[in-house]
Structure formats: C-alpha cells, structure tokens
Design an enzyme around this catalytic site. Structure first.
Site, mmCIF file in Angstrom:
data_model
loop_
_atom_site.group_PDB
_atom_site.id
_atom_site.type_symbol
_atom_site.label_atom_id
_atom_site.label_comp_id
_atom_site.label_asym_id
_atom_site.label_seq_id
_atom_site.Cartn_x
_atom_site.Cartn_y
_atom_site.Cartn_z
ATOM 1 N N CYS A 111 0.776 -1.073 0.170
ATOM 2 C CA CYS A 111 0.166 -0.011 -0.177
ATOM 3 C C CYS A 111 0.894 1.249 -0.049
ATOM 4 O O CYS A 111 1.620 1.537 0.983
ATOM 5 C CB CYS A 111 -0.920 0.036 1.184
ATOM 6 S SG CYS A 111 -1.876 1.531 1.217
ATOM 7 N N GLU A 161 -3.968 1.127 -6.303
ATOM 8 C CA GLU A 161 -2.844 0.227 -6.396
ATOM 9 C C GLU A 161 -2.607 0.018 -8.038
ATOM 10 O O GLU A 161 -3.690 0.583 -8.682
ATOM 11 C CB GLU A 161 -3.333 -1.165 -5.969
ATOM 12 C CG GLU A 161 -2.335 -2.124 -5.956
ATOM 13 C CD GLU A 161 -1.022 -1.683 -5.248
ATOM 14 O OE1 GLU A 161 0.070 -1.198 -5.940
ATOM 15 O OE2 GLU A 161 -1.071 -1.848 -4.076
#
Length: 225
Positions: free
Chosen positions: A2, A107
């Site tokens: 992340c 992402e």
C-alpha cells in the site's frame, strides 16, 4: 503493498465512526487528501484501553534504534505474516498498534501497455481503517517523531487481478481488539490480519494523474472507465 491512499471524509464523520473521545487536532486543522503519500502525516486512531484518540503519525515507521529518519521511507508497509517476529516491529506489534483512517486506496495494475492506477474503496462509501503499527523516535537534535507502518496481507478476490498484496483492513469488531493495549496474544492478533471481505468492496480505474503526489484533488477518485 500500500503506497498511496485517500482520506476525504468529513471530520465529524471520522469522530463518530471511530468513537473518538479525544483528538490532537480540530476540524480546522484537518486536511482532506486525495493522494496521501509516504512521509506525509496520516490520521490515526490509538487507544489507551478506555478511550480512542485521534492524532497524526508520519507514514513510514522509524524504529527507536534508527540513526536516521530516512529509514522510514523503506518501512511504509509491514507484512502481517512476519511483523510479530521482526525486530523493527516486534515491540510495536505487542504494545503500539493503531488504525490509519482512509476512504480509499490506490494500486497499480500491471498490463501489457504499462501500469493502470486503480482505486479500491467500500461500496458503502464510509471510511475504514488499515491495521498499523506505530513507534516514537528521537532525532539527534532532540525532536520526537511519531511514525507508523501499514500492515499488508494476501489479496482477496477483487485484488487478485490487481496486485498480489493488499493492506489489512479491519472489521469494526476486529478494530476494537487491535486497538486494545491489554491484548498481547500474538496468535489472536495475527488472526485478525486477513484479507477483507471482497463483497463489501469495489475497484475501478482512475486517472494516471494520481501517479504524482503533487496532484491532489477530487478528480483523482473519479472513475475513468
């Protein structure tokens, strides 16, 4: 992993959602961000066992024994499977757990023509929390820096086609256990660190403007296709 997320919920919504009784910053000091990047300050929830407190932590954990703050750039994430045993995280795993508040995370999906930025959020639209660890570090100049790492785990079905890791998002029930400093059972804590229920999440493509942390506006969270 992340490496970028967004927090744009109303300040009072955050206070209510996470049962905040005390905050180190007020509504005027709260800044929404559509492109939170490593080394920036993030909104985090910590508990003393009786009440939840909202504060700010630098994203990128700096271990107490570090000689320089720049090590934090390498420690924005910690693997849920091994964090309890790693020297950099072992103490925090038992005693310094927190929640990092978010509305969505980004992402990059690898495709033939490059990487496509994807936004992942709750279908309900409500804010949620990443499981995280925090530490305090004192610089050679005497400045105290409070910092954190976001835990990651394997992907759920939504994330499988995007990336092989995802941040640990806790259920509301798990949040209470994770925040409780009196809970130090490592196996119990590790059992909370699992992929979030994919049925409650959605993902879609967004503009590649998110690639640069310099860009920070509501257009970043809009669906492009």
């Amino acid at each position: 992993m992340c490496g970028r997320f967004a927090l744009y919920a109303d300040y009072n919504v955050i206070l209510e959602r996470f049962d905040i009784e005390q905050a180190s910053f007020d509504e005027e000091e709260f800044e929404q961000s559509y492109n939170v990047a490593p080394s920036q300050q993030v909104a985090a929830v910590i508990s003393d066992g009786s009440k939840n407190r909202l504060g700010k932590l630098r994203w990128g954990l700096i271990p107490p024994w570090a000689k320089e703050a720049k090590i934090g750039y390498k420690m924005i994430n910690a693997r849920a499977e091994t964090a309890a045993e790693k020297p950099s995280y072992r103490n925090a795993f038992k005693k310094k757990r927190c929640l990092v508040v978010a509305d969505a995370f980004y992402e990059w999906k690898k495709e033939e023509n490059g990487k496509t930025p994807m936004l992942i959020k709750m279908k309900s639209g409500e804010p949620f929390a990443f499981a995280a660890l925090w530490e305090s570090w004192e610089s050679p100049e005497g400045e105290t820096v409070h910092s954190c790492s976001i835990l990651t785990t394997g992907p759920n079905k939504i994330m499988e086609s995007i990336h092989d890791r995802m941040p640990v998002i806790l259920s509301k029930e798990a949040e209470k256990i994770w925040l409780d400093p009196n809970v130090q059972d490592v196996e119990l804590l590790k059992s909370l660190l699992k992929p979030f229920e994919e049925g409650e999440m959605e993902a879609y493509e967004v503009s590649d403007a998110v690639n640069s942390p310099k860009n920070n506006n509501p257009d970043l969270i809009r669906k492009t296709s």
